[in-house]
Scaffold this motif. Structure first.
Motif, PDB file in Angstrom:
ATOM      1  N   ILE A  31       0.845  -1.204   0.000  1.00  0.00           N
ATOM      2  CA  ILE A  31       0.000   0.000   0.000  1.00  0.00           C
ATOM      3  C   ILE A  31       0.874   1.246   0.000  1.00  0.00           C
ATOM      4  O   ILE A  31       0.650   2.181  -0.774  1.00  0.00           O
ATOM      5  N   ALA A  37      -4.956  -1.867  -5.994  1.00  0.00           N
ATOM      6  CA  ALA A  37      -5.732  -2.760  -5.125  1.00  0.00           C
ATOM      7  C   ALA A  37      -5.722  -4.188  -5.664  1.00  0.00           C
ATOM      8  O   ALA A  37      -5.625  -5.154  -4.896  1.00  0.00           O
ATOM      9  N   ILE A  40      -2.309  -5.823  -4.964  1.00  0.00           N
ATOM     10  CA  ILE A  40      -2.223  -6.172  -3.546  1.00  0.00           C
ATOM     11  C   ILE A  40      -3.033  -7.426  -3.268  1.00  0.00           C
ATOM     12  O   ILE A  40      -2.563  -8.352  -2.608  1.00  0.00           O
TER      13      ILE A  40
END
Length: 50
Positions: A31, A37, A40
């Motif tokens: 992050i 996103a 991740i």
């Protein structure tokens, strides 16, 4: 002297807790590095699977 089963259970729980903390730390670093996103999600998912 035979060790109690609880000793081994507690030891295993400590290792699991450490692994989860490492995963959380890794996710936070992703992050902070500005990863998307989806990236991740995939990286963390791969580590959990491993």
């Amino acid at each position: 002297m035979k060790k109690h089963w609880l000793f081994f259970h507690v030891k295993k729980l400590k290792r699991v807790k450490m692994m989860w903390q490492l995963i959380v730390d890794f996710k936070m670093s992703l992050i902070e590095d500005g990863k998307s996103a989806k990236t991740i999600e995939r990286y963390v998912g791969d580590i959990r699977f491993f």
